[in-house]
Enzyme design. Structure first.
Site, PDB file in Angstrom:
ATOM      1  N   ASP A  51       0.800  -1.277   0.059  1.00 50.85           N
ATOM      2  CA  ASP A  51      -0.010   0.049   0.075  1.00 50.85           C
ATOM      3  C   ASP A  51       0.982   1.322   0.066  1.00 50.85           C
ATOM      4  O   ASP A  51       2.135   1.166   0.216  1.00 50.85           O
ATOM      5  CB  ASP A  51      -1.047  -0.015   1.264  1.00 50.85           C
ATOM      6  CG  ASP A  51      -1.776   1.140   1.397  1.00 50.85           C
ATOM      7  OD1 ASP A  51      -2.279   1.678   0.156  1.00 50.85           O
ATOM      8  OD2 ASP A  51      -2.152   1.696   2.514  1.00 50.85           O
ATOM      9  N   ASP A  53      -0.046   5.042   1.123  1.00 49.35           N
ATOM     10  CA  ASP A  53      -0.136   6.185   2.273  1.00 49.35           C
ATOM     11  C   ASP A  53      -0.478   5.116   3.505  1.00 49.35           C
ATOM     12  O   ASP A  53      -1.156   4.252   3.761  1.00 49.35           O
ATOM     13  CB  ASP A  53      -1.781   6.809   2.100  1.00 49.35           C
ATOM     14  CG  ASP A  53      -1.583   7.774   1.121  1.00 49.35           C
ATOM     15  OD1 ASP A  53      -0.550   8.066   0.890  1.00 49.35           O
ATOM     16  OD2 ASP A  53      -2.577   8.134   0.753  1.00 49.35           O
TER      17      ASP A  53
END
Length: 308
Positions: A51, A53
Site C-alpha cells: 500500500d 499511504d
C-alpha cells in the site's frame, strides 16, 4: 499484587511476554507464544505488494492538512458550522472508515449535508453532476496541495520500506504498489520517495482511478495478481489498516501490518505479522513462512511488569 498467569500454559512470573487479559494488560507468556510460532508452514512467495499511504510514508496528517487547506481555499461550509475543518480525531475515524479521497468527502457531505462553496458561486450542488463537479474540483486542488507538501523534501519513506523492496527485487520477486488514492498524487509521491528508478521498475502499479471499487473491497488486489501473473496465495501485502487488511485477505493474499498511531489499536485479525515499522524487523525469510500465530509487537513484555 497477584502474579500474572498465562491462560495457555498456567506459567507465571517475570521475564516473559504475555497476551490475554489481566488487570487491563494484554498477557500471554513467551513459552506459549514460542510454542505456537514453532509450527510454521513454508509458503510460496512470488510477489510483494505495498500500500502507499501509511505504509510507504506516514501520510495521515499531511492529507488532513491538505484537505483543510482545500476547504479553506474554496470556503467550503456545511450549515452554520463554518468552514469545514477535520481535526485529528475525526480524520483518524474517517480514514479508518472510508478508503480513497473522493469517497471520504462524499461520505462526509452525505452525512453532514452538501456544502456551499466558491466552486458553485456560494450555492449548494443541486444535481448529481454538480456534486461530482464539487468533489472533483476539491480533490484536484487537494492533490496539488499534497504534492507541494511532499515535494518540500521534508518527508521520507517509513523505515525498512526501501530495504525490503530492494531485497525482494534482488531475490527475483515481483514488486507492486496498490493505493486507493488518486493516481496523480500517488505517482508524485512514489517518484519523490522511491526515486525514479525504483518507481519505473515496479512490476505493477494501481491507484484508486484504476478500479471502480475501493478497499476494503479486494478488487484492486485481485487485479494486481492478474497483472503480475501470479496466484493471490503467492503474494504478501504490506498494509497499515484493517481496511487494507480486509482487502488483501479478501483477494486471497497473505498480509503483514505496519501500523500507524491512528491504526495501532485495531485488531488486525488474520495478519501474519503486526509491527510498528518494517525497519530491520521483517525479512524476506519471515515472509516465506506462514506462522501458526501472528507475530505482534504490541504484546506487552512482562520484563517491565513487576509480579509478586
Amino acid at each position: 499484587m497477584q502474579a500474572l498467569r498465562c491462560s495457555s500454559c498456567s506459567s507465571s512470573g517475570r521475564g516473559s511476554v504475555y497476551t490475554g487479559q489481566q488487570a487491563g494488560v494484554t498477557v500471554q507468556c513467551r513459552r506459549s507464544v514460542s510454542r505456537s510460532r514453532s509450527v510454521v508452514a513454508k509458503a510460496a512467495l512470488q510477489a510483494l505488494v505495498f500500500d502507499c499511504d501509511g505504509v510507504i510514508l506516514e501520510s495521515e496528517d499531511l492529507h488532513r492538512r491538505a484537505y483543510n487547506a482545500t476547504f479553506q481555499h474554496f470556503n467550503v461550509q456545511c450549515g452554520v458550522a463554518g468552514v469545514v475543518d477535520w481535526d485529528e480525531q475525526f480524520y483518524d475515524m474517517l480514514q479508518n472508515t472510508v478508503g480513497g479521497g473522493k469517497p471520504k468527502m462524499r461520505w462526509y457531505f452525505n452525512r453532514f449535508g452538501w456544502p456551499t462553496s466558491s466552486i458553485l458561486s456560494g450555492q449548494k450542488p443541486s444535481t448529481e453532476a454538480e456534486q461530482a463537479l464539487l468533489i472533483d474540483t476539491l480533490q484536484d486542488w487537494k492533490t496539488d496541495k499534497y504534492q507541494e507538501m511532499i515535494g518540500s523534501g521534508e518527508v521520507e519513506p517509513r523505515p525498512g520500506v526501501l530495504r525490503l523492496m530492494d531485497e525482494a527485487r534482488a531475490a527475483g520477486l515481483k514488486v507492486a504498489v496498490c493505493s486507493a488514492a488518486t493516481k496523480s498524487s500517488v505517482v508524485f509521491t512514489l517518484k519523490s520517495l522511491l526515486g525514479e528508478q525504483r518507481f519505473n521498475s515496479l512490476d505493477c502499479f494501481l491507484a484508486g482511478d484504476d478500479v471502480d471499487k475501493k478497499k476494503p473491497n479486494p478488487l484492486i488486489y485481485q487485479v494486481a495478481a492478474q497483472k503480475l501473473g501470479v496466484s493471490p496465495s503467492d503474494c504478501v501485502v504490506v498494509e497499515d489498516s484493517t481496511i487494507g487488511l480486509e482487502a488483501a485477505l479478501g483477494a486471497g493474499m497473505r498480509c503483514i501490518i505496519t501500523y500507524t498511531p491512528s491504526t495501532k489499536q485495531q485488531a488486525f485479525t488474520g495478519a501474519d505479522i503486526i509491527v510498528h515499522e518494517l525497519g530491520d524487523n521483517v525479512t524476506l525469510a519471515d515472509l516465506q513462512q506462514k506462522p501458526a500465530a501472528a507475530r505482534d509487537d504490541r504484546l506487552v513484555s512482562a520484563d517491565h511488569i513487576h509480579c509478586i
